[in-house]
Scaffold this active site. Sequence first.
Site, PDB file in Angstrom:
ATOM      1  N   ARG A 143       0.853  -1.184   0.000  1.00 48.32           N
ATOM      2  CA  ARG A 143       0.000   0.000   0.000  1.00 48.32           C
ATOM      3  C   ARG A 143       0.888   1.232   0.000  1.00 48.32           C
ATOM      4  O   ARG A 143       1.915   1.282   0.684  1.00 48.32           O
ATOM      5  CB  ARG A 143      -0.938   0.016   1.211  1.00 48.32           C
ATOM      6  CG  ARG A 143      -2.139  -0.924   1.076  1.00 48.32           C
ATOM      7  CD  ARG A 143      -3.070  -0.449  -0.022  1.00 48.32           C
ATOM      8  NE  ARG A 143      -4.308  -1.212  -0.134  1.00 48.32           N
ATOM      9  CZ  ARG A 143      -4.499  -2.192  -1.003  1.00 48.32           C
ATOM     10  NH1 ARG A 143      -3.510  -2.569  -1.811  1.00 48.32           N
ATOM     11  NH2 ARG A 143      -5.660  -2.815  -1.083  1.00 48.32           N
ATOM     12  N   HIS A 145      -0.311  -0.047 -10.263  1.00 46.27           N
ATOM     13  CA  HIS A 145      -0.969  -1.020  -9.370  1.00 46.27           C
ATOM     14  C   HIS A 145      -1.303  -2.273 -10.168  1.00 46.27           C
ATOM     15  O   HIS A 145      -2.440  -2.742 -10.186  1.00 46.27           O
ATOM     16  CB  HIS A 145      -2.227  -0.427  -8.741  1.00 46.27           C
ATOM     17  CG  HIS A 145      -2.616  -1.134  -7.471  1.00 46.27           C
ATOM     18  ND1 HIS A 145      -3.196  -0.500  -6.407  1.00 46.27           N
ATOM     19  CD2 HIS A 145      -2.498  -2.441  -7.074  1.00 46.27           C
ATOM     20  CE1 HIS A 145      -3.426  -1.350  -5.431  1.00 46.27           C
ATOM     21  NE2 HIS A 145      -3.001  -2.551  -5.823  1.00 46.27           N
TER      22      HIS A 145
END
Length: 332
Positions: free
Chosen positions: A245, A293
């Site tokens: 993250r 991502h």
Amino acid sequence: MAKRSRAGRLRIHVENDPHHSEVYHITPALFGRRVRRSPGLAGRIAITYGQDPALLDAALAESEVLVVGNIDGTGLADRAPRLRWIQTTTAGVEKLAPTLPDSVVLTNASGVHGPKGGEYAMTALLMLNHRVPHFATAQRAGRWEQVFTTPIAGKTVLILGVGAMGSAAARLARRFGLRIFGVSRSGKANPLVDRMYTPAALRRALPQADFVLATLPLTAETRGLVGRAELDLLPHHAGIVNLGRGAVIDNDALADKLRRGELSGAVLDVFSEEPLPASSPLWTVPNLIISPHNAVGLENYGRATIERFVDLLRGYLRGEPLRYVVDPATGY
């Protein structure tokens, strides 16, 4: 257990996130094919599908089970009085988990990403070792600038979070001869890790690392875990990889270190704001490779998450405890 439909079937709603790529979506065709491979399952469930947050509450009012990528869980006890189980199609649940009432069990997709994420992590470590971020920066500037390195064997990777993805990366790293340090909440020994640390001991481990690989979920404990002070403890030849993250690492501090040549390179796949805005200064930071991502993005991701869900669903219908349950206390 919540009241079932009049036909006695378990009411399931699948809500696909319109902002996610379609590879993450669970479609009627995909789900239908998987259900047909489980004899007797189709007659025990009633499934609805949606992709519009404005219409979600109508489906929630009748559903006992929700399969979702991301929703706003505020007031869910009132919005979904029959809801008992949420299966997310993601591993990270930092936005959803704190909003859930005690009556709802949350399971996630942890582990689905492991093999792909492990391969991407190893790819990133090899790129850093062989200074590919440097070559990419030189290419953009039109510079022929040689840099010479040594093989990766014998070097040390510090893995922050030795869960499914971190473990997959550790297995591959061991094949390449790396020494593996790990950081976990418990600090318990792990057969994949040569030396394990707790987060409180992180600063002791950082000066020994040639590479730092972050695969952590975002929790109150992990937010900002690697800040400016921690980055300053790394040797200048070290490289950073973040596949967990974005907010675990202070990217402003990391960018400063890269601009000053105080770290050799970085590979970032996750960010505090996604998509990363075109105006972000990170796009032009030297010796930094950015991916959108995508490290754990499987071409067949929807099918993989359906396999996980149907496996759990069969046990749920038999009254068995669910697996892959998110602990509200830890957030993963």
